[in-house]
Design an enzyme around this catalytic site. Sequence first.
Site, PDB file in Angstrom:
ATOM      1  N   GLY A 233      42.419  49.611  41.864  1.00 43.46           N
ATOM      2  CA  GLY A 233      42.828  48.385  42.009  1.00 43.46           C
ATOM      3  C   GLY A 233      42.130  47.602  43.315  1.00 43.46           C
ATOM      4  O   GLY A 233      42.437  46.468  43.293  1.00 43.46           O
ATOM      5  N   GLU A 268      41.607  56.201  42.140  1.00 41.66           N
ATOM      6  CA  GLU A 268      40.757  55.953  40.913  1.00 41.66           C
ATOM      7  C   GLU A 268      40.413  54.507  40.777  1.00 41.66           C
ATOM      8  O   GLU A 268      40.457  53.782  39.939  1.00 41.66           O
ATOM      9  CB  GLU A 268      41.975  55.971  39.420  1.00 41.66           C
ATOM     10  CG  GLU A 268      42.688  57.298  39.262  1.00 41.66           C
ATOM     11  CD  GLU A 268      43.846  56.986  38.196  1.00 41.66           C
ATOM     12  OE1 GLU A 268      44.024  55.759  38.067  1.00 41.66           O
ATOM     13  OE2 GLU A 268      44.284  57.870  37.849  1.00 41.66           O
ATOM     14  N   GLY A 270      37.345  51.719  40.366  1.00 38.39           N
ATOM     15  CA  GLY A 270      36.379  51.392  39.578  1.00 38.39           C
ATOM     16  C   GLY A 270      35.442  50.104  40.177  1.00 38.39           C
ATOM     17  O   GLY A 270      34.499  50.444  40.748  1.00 38.39           O
ATOM     18  N   CYS A 338      29.842  30.051  20.023  1.00 37.90           N
ATOM     19  CA  CYS A 338      30.538  29.112  19.464  1.00 37.90           C
ATOM     20  C   CYS A 338      32.138  29.256  19.588  1.00 37.90           C
ATOM     21  O   CYS A 338      32.906  29.543  18.886  1.00 37.90           O
ATOM     22  CB  CYS A 338      30.737  29.153  17.927  1.00 37.90           C
ATOM     23  SG  CYS A 338      28.938  29.247  17.338  1.00 37.90           S
ATOM     24  N   GLU A 339      32.451  29.174  20.878  1.00 36.79           N
ATOM     25  CA  GLU A 339      33.803  29.048  21.591  1.00 36.79           C
ATOM     26  C   GLU A 339      33.692  28.257  22.579  1.00 36.79           C
ATOM     27  O   GLU A 339      32.952  28.500  23.441  1.00 36.79           O
ATOM     28  CB  GLU A 339      34.181  30.423  21.912  1.00 36.79           C
ATOM     29  CG  GLU A 339      34.160  31.717  20.994  1.00 36.79           C
ATOM     30  CD  GLU A 339      35.523  31.698  20.131  1.00 36.79           C
ATOM     31  OE1 GLU A 339      36.520  31.026  20.663  1.00 36.79           O
ATOM     32  OE2 GLU A 339      35.487  32.298  19.243  1.00 36.79           O
ATOM     33  N   TYR A 367      33.306  45.822  34.525  1.00 35.80           N
ATOM     34  CA  TYR A 367      33.949  45.181  33.607  1.00 35.80           C
ATOM     35  C   TYR A 367      33.138  44.008  33.014  1.00 35.80           C
ATOM     36  O   TYR A 367      33.371  42.873  32.673  1.00 35.80           O
ATOM     37  CB  TYR A 367      35.377  44.602  33.875  1.00 35.80           C
ATOM     38  CG  TYR A 367      36.334  45.685  34.429  1.00 35.80           C
ATOM     39  CD1 TYR A 367      37.006  46.453  33.667  1.00 35.80           C
ATOM     40  CD2 TYR A 367      36.474  45.848  35.945  1.00 35.80           C
ATOM     41  CE1 TYR A 367      37.550  47.475  34.241  1.00 35.80           C
ATOM     42  CE2 TYR A 367      37.330  46.703  36.433  1.00 35.80           C
ATOM     43  CZ  TYR A 367      37.917  47.635  35.637  1.00 35.80           C
ATOM     44  OH  TYR A 367      38.655  48.625  35.990  1.00 35.80           O
TER      45      TYR A 367
HETATM   46  C1  LIG Z   1      41.605  50.131  35.250  1.00 30.56           C
HETATM   47  C2  LIG Z   1      42.396  51.390  35.991  1.00 30.56           C
HETATM   48  C3  LIG Z   1      41.731  51.970  37.066  1.00 30.56           C
HETATM   49  C4  LIG Z   1      40.286  51.205  37.790  1.00 30.56           C
HETATM   50  O1  LIG Z   1      40.985  49.901  38.429  1.00 30.56           O
HETATM   51  P1  LIG Z   1      40.004  49.056  39.298  1.00 30.56           P
HETATM   52  O2  LIG Z   1      40.811  47.720  39.601  1.00 30.56           O
HETATM   53  O3  LIG Z   1      38.601  48.721  38.754  1.00 30.56           O
HETATM   54  O4  LIG Z   1      39.665  49.729  40.386  1.00 30.56           O
HETATM   55  C5  LIG Z   1      42.298  52.996  37.677  1.00 30.56           C
HETATM   56  N1  LIG Z   1      43.242  53.647  37.219  1.00 30.56           N
HETATM   57  C6  LIG Z   1      43.788  53.102  36.004  1.00 30.56           C
HETATM   58  C7  LIG Z   1      44.908  53.815  35.368  1.00 30.56           C
HETATM   59  C8  LIG Z   1      43.260  52.300  35.037  1.00 30.56           C
HETATM   60  O5  LIG Z   1      43.713  51.593  34.053  1.00 30.56           O
END
Ligand SMILES: *Cc1c(COP(=O)(O)O)cnc(C)c1O
Length: 404
Positions: A233, A268, A270, A338-339, A367
Amino acid sequence: MKYNNKKLFIEKIDLNKIAIKFKTPSYCYSHSKLKENIFKFKKSFKSFNPLICFAVKSNTNVNIIREIKKFGLGADVVSIGELMLALKAGIKPNKIVFSGVGKTSLEISYAIEKKILLINAESLSEIKEINRIAKSKKKIVSVGIRLNPNTDAKTLKQISTGKKENKFGVNTNTFHKIVDYCKNSNNINLKCLSVHIGSQILDYKPYEKMLKAVSQILNKTNHKFEFIDLGGGMGIKYSGENKKLNYKKYNTAILKFLRKHKVKIIFEPGRSIIGDTGTLISKVIYIKDSGSKKFIILDAAMNDLMRPALYGAFHKTLPVTKSKKISKKTYEFVGPICESTDRFVTLKNFQVLKEKDLIAICDVGAYGMSLSSNYNLRPKPIELLIKGSKIKVIRKRQKHKDII
Ligand SMILES: *Cc1c(COP(=O)(O)O)cnc(C)c1O
């Protein structure tokens, strides 16, 4: 990314050259930026040496996952497909965690067979299903429980996941029930408490609150958890107005937490790993004057990059070749789909653009391609990895014959 003699470069590559050689729209990733992000992330939390599991859903290119693996990261997956991908990229099962509210029996069964580090369950029903499958296989499965800490992540409501009205995780009552259930199971080894309160978080305070909620629940249970998975996050700077997440303060809060609870931390991330490594290059097809503004109609669309249409997300947009002439009219950058939501950004005082000019949409590494689709039967763009003066095609442009 920087301008060199008015031309926009990623590392040592002029984006004009990419457009000529590989056409548009095309996704380009910078290897050096990826490396920098991973090193910075590790450094921010080095005092407690967390296990960092890259959230594969943010970018599902196997070549990107391979690069990330080389830097020692594991994977956080949310489907059997992502689990297969992480394994194919060479990530060891003992560095893979599996999240998600709706894992099917097939997915659970596969994850058990592959002996991954943790299945992070999100309901009592899921725990029971894991138990049933583990029993039938005569296996002991390592699991986590995802807690919904009822914490406002202070981010876009579409990407907030840690409040009680969100479908994710379980509340405190259910959490304790699951702990008891696991105690009475011979096939479940409850090792982890996981949380993930949302995405694009720029304020450390929600993380502090989340840690407080976790700490409280740990004090109330007599179960010994080996891991606390704090999710991802961490937000990135999409626009000049965004403040930066204060990693120091987050780290301090975790260290305080660790003084009370002897556990191993899992992250975690991303977006914070891959988000600002990616750029989408697109060409202006037509320019249409609507009186009050001009529509810059691009060859990239919401099928290639869905975040603006899906969340109203902002992406910095730059000319690939710079000029000094500024447009008097506002530009609205749109795609051909077309949106009416197929629009990227509206900008004032952009430089004057002509048809066939190139633009770069920034910070699309997370994403971006992973949310792309074939809507309007548009083939998905090519993906390129740039490392110094080298360009590697890491996914070919889809052909019409692949999708018709
Ligand atoms: C999407 C997600 C993440 C990654 O979130 P980021 O904002 O990209 O860091 C981590 N853990 C879980 C369970 C997720 O669903």
